[in-house]
Design a protein around this motif. Structure first.
Motif, short mmCIF file in Angstrom:
data_model
loop_
_atom_site.label_atom_id
_atom_site.label_comp_id
_atom_site.label_asym_id
_atom_site.label_seq_id
_atom_site.Cartn_x
_atom_site.Cartn_y
_atom_site.Cartn_z
N PRO A 95 0.04 22.85 42.77
CA PRO A 95 -1.36 22.40 42.85
C PRO A 95 -1.82 21.72 41.57
CG PRO A 95 -1.21 24.80 43.08
CD PRO A 95 0.18 24.29 43.00
N LEU A 96 -1.35 22.24 40.44
CA LEU A 96 -1.73 21.66 39.15
C LEU A 96 -1.20 20.22 39.05
CD1 LEU A 96 -2.86 22.08 36.24
CD2 LEU A 96 -0.61 22.87 35.61
N SER A 97 0.08 20.05 39.35
CA SER A 97 0.70 18.73 39.21
C SER A 97 0.09 17.72 40.17
CB SER A 97 2.20 18.81 39.46
OG SER A 97 2.79 19.67 38.55
N VAL A 98 -0.06 18.13 41.43
CA VAL A 98 -0.59 17.18 42.42
C VAL A 98 -2.05 16.84 42.07
CG1 VAL A 98 -1.11 16.79 44.87
CG2 VAL A 98 1.01 17.91 44.22
N SER A 99 -2.81 17.84 41.61
CA SER A 99 -4.21 17.55 41.28
C SER A 99 -4.33 16.66 40.05
CB SER A 99 -4.99 18.85 41.07
OG SER A 99 -4.67 19.41 39.82
N LEU A 100 -3.30 16.67 39.22
CA LEU A 100 -3.33 15.79 38.04
C LEU A 100 -2.66 14.44 38.31
CD1 LEU A 100 -2.62 18.37 35.17
CD2 LEU A 100 -4.79 17.32 35.74
N SER A 106 0.30 13.75 40.28
CA SER A 106 1.74 13.60 40.48
C SER A 106 2.03 13.38 41.97
CB SER A 106 2.44 14.87 40.00
OG SER A 106 3.80 14.81 40.27
N TYR A 143 -0.11 14.18 32.00
CA TYR A 143 -0.12 13.49 33.30
C TYR A 143 -0.89 12.17 33.30
CZ TYR A 143 2.35 16.98 36.01
OH TYR A 143 3.33 17.78 36.52
N TYR A 144 -2.02 12.09 32.58
CA TYR A 144 -2.81 10.86 32.65
C TYR A 144 -2.31 9.86 31.60
CZ TYR A 144 -5.82 13.39 35.80
OH TYR A 144 -6.27 14.11 36.88
N GLN A 167 -4.83 13.97 47.28
CA GLN A 167 -4.59 15.41 47.08
C GLN A 167 -4.54 16.13 48.42
OE1 GLN A 167 -6.85 17.26 43.96
NE2 GLN A 167 -6.58 15.53 42.61
N TYR A 221 2.39 25.62 39.68
CA TYR A 221 2.57 24.29 39.10
C TYR A 221 2.36 23.15 40.10
CZ TYR A 221 4.24 26.86 35.13
OH TYR A 221 4.32 27.72 34.08
N GLN A 254 2.97 6.49 42.70
CA GLN A 254 2.62 6.88 41.32
C GLN A 254 1.80 5.82 40.61
OE1 GLN A 254 3.59 10.19 40.08
NE2 GLN A 254 1.78 9.48 38.97
#
Lengths: 292, 214
Positions: free
Chosen positions: B67-72, B74, A106-107, A52, B65, A71
């Motif tokens: 920060p949300l995507s990368v934190s989940l 992506s 996502y997961y 992150q 979207y 990924q």
């Protein structure tokens, strides 16, 4: 057994080195406690391990595969972050149910049943916007995401910070149940050390961005002792032994002694040797020396 | 890439554009010209409303979207393509809507719309691109950078708009270009520069993107 390996990981923000040359191996089937003072680099390290945040130096790999922009590796990691409620940026305006829906999207191994059970148990009002939820509810949301993600390497940053005692007990129970069922790797950063100490198989202590201890929790507790008595007697008993956090009250002295392999301090009429809790060890290693 | 998520965001943005355009229509309708008779002007509202809304929403996406995507979990690469999707998909659908309106309602205005379709698409795309550039500049240089960019775009846009309007090259009220290909060329060139600029700035912003807050 899967391994997440950090080699020479560093992170620099302008002039400040937040994480310094960290070498760390996380194995599946273990619960790690990540402890350190505020600003020690815990969240930054978790961010780096989950890609992150970009690394300044070093590498992070899972079973030989890089984590950064991969990924396949990212699907095996979940870093459930603290949620921002400021409302300026990010998802503060999002409803909790939408955030959970996004996580489910996502997961790849998302467990909807477990998520629903945790939502019920923590009494999360999923119709609420994130910015309107209280701290306890936000913690419960991050726990729900972390556990229901079923990710092989799951990182939780201050998961119990806003929870009351009953919710915290429930969290530890669910964590252990999930752990024993799945054999996932959990890394839990926390300031509530004593409460979580029984859960941590291994403990990682960070100080100023450096790992100063990384070992089995019980073994660390076994080799750390409080030695107290008259100053001369304590100095004599701890001669050649690594000591920290010396406290003087008049002529009486107490030190935290960290024994290496084969080292031993004999208790006698002049010195008392007492066991230390994990919290005491943390204070001894990371706290300033106090002289009174 | 979480296609479903980015499609959802694209359609959400589209719904905003439609809502604003309908709102405009309601605001502009009078007893003499009730809303149904204003339908022929809908492409006009869709273009203007779409330009503004896509400009804002395309910019906001970077802070919402990503920060949300990368934190989940992506990748940044997937997020980059997602951002391009939310720039392009609403433009395509709005242009298609304009085409549909022009086909169903026959009038002088809608006849102009048919000629203007490429321009409508490019105007909408330029809105999303401007929003994207401003958000990237804000991410890199903070609020001051964003304010400078907004001012810059406003000055450039204002001067060009004034120039075009005063020369009678482009009359929105008539929505008729009278086959002026120079205007299409100018709008195309400007849109290309803006879109390319947005792609480059978004790529650079995401390349080493760091989640700080979600």
């Amino acid at each position: 057994m899967s391994k997440l390996v950090c080699k020479g990981v560093s992170k620099k923000y302008k002039d400040k080195l937040a994480v310094k040359n960290v070498d760390l191996t996380l194995e599946s089937g273990k619960i790690y406690g990540l402890i350190g003072r505020n600003g020690a680099g815990k969240s930054t390290l978790l961010s780096l391990m989950s890609a992150q945040a970009p690394l300044t130096a070093g590498s992070v790999e899972i079973d030989g595969e890089p984590v950064w922009e991969n990924q396949k590796s990212l699907n095996r990691i979940c870093f459930s972050r603290e949620l921002n409620v400021s409302g300026n940026n990010g998802i503060a305006g999002m409803k909790i149910k939408d955030y959970l829906k996004m996580a489910a999207l996502y997961y790849p191994a998302w467990d909807a049943e477990l998520a629903a059970r945790l939502v019920d148990a923590f009494e999360i009002d999923i119709k609420k916007q994130i910015m309107k939820a209280n701290k306890g509810m936000l913690s419960a949301v991050t726990i729900t995401i972390a556990l229901a993600s079923k990710a092989e390497f799951t990182f939780l940053d201050e998961p119990v910070a806003g929870l009351d005692v009953i919710a915290r007990e429930y969290f530890y129970k669910e964590l252990l149940s999930e752990f024993s069922e799945s054999g996932r790797c959990f890394v839990i950063s926390t300031h509530i050390i004593e409460e979580a100490a029984n859960v941590f198989e291994d403990v990682i202590i960070l100080r100023n961005g450096e790992i100063i201890a990384n070992e089995n929790t019980q073994e660390l507790i076994d080799r750390c002792k409080y030695v107290s008595g008259l100053e001369e007697a304590v100095n004599k008993a701890t001669s050649g032994v690594e000591t920290h956090h010396a406290e003087m009250i008049g002529r009486a002295k107490t030190v935290a002694a960290i024994l290496r392999g084969g080292e031993h301090i004999e208790e006698n009429e002049d010195v008392t040797v007492k066991p230390m809790s994990l919290q005491n060890i943390f204070v001894a290693l990371c706290g300033e020396e106090v002289q009174q | 890439m979480k296609l479903k998520m980015w499609l959802w965001v694209s359609f959400k943005n589209l719904v905003w554009v439609l809502a604003i355009s309908v709102f405009y229509s309601l605001m502009m309708s009078t007893e003499e010209h009730p809303i149904l008779s204003r339908l022929e002007l809908m492409p006009y509202y869709l273009t203007i409303g779409g330009w503004m809304i896509l400009c804002v929403l395309s910019g906001v996406s970077l802070f919402y979207y990503i920060p949300l995507s990368v934190s989940l979990g992506s990748t940044r690469k997937a997020c980059f393509f997602g951002l391009q999707m939310i720039k392009i998909i609403p433009c395509v659908i709005i242009t298609a809507l304009c085409l549909a309106i022009a086909c169903f309602i026959k009038s002088d205005v809608t006849a102009g719309v048919l000629k203007l379709l490429p321009v409508i698409f490019m105007v909408l795309l330029s809105g999303g691109s401007i929003g994207a550039i401003i958000s990237c500049v804000k991410l890199r240089f903070g609020k001051a950078g964003a304010i400078i960019m907004v001012a810059l775009f406003a000055i450039i846009g204002g001067v060009n708009g004034f120039f075009l309007a005063s020369n009678g090259k482009f009359n929105f009220a008539k929505l008729n270009m009278d086959g002026d290909s120079t205007l299409t060329l100018i709008v195309g060139l400007v849109t290309f520069v803006l879109f390319a600029g947005s792609v480059i700035t978004q790529y650079l912003s995401l390349k080493k993107y760091e989640v700080k807050l979600i």
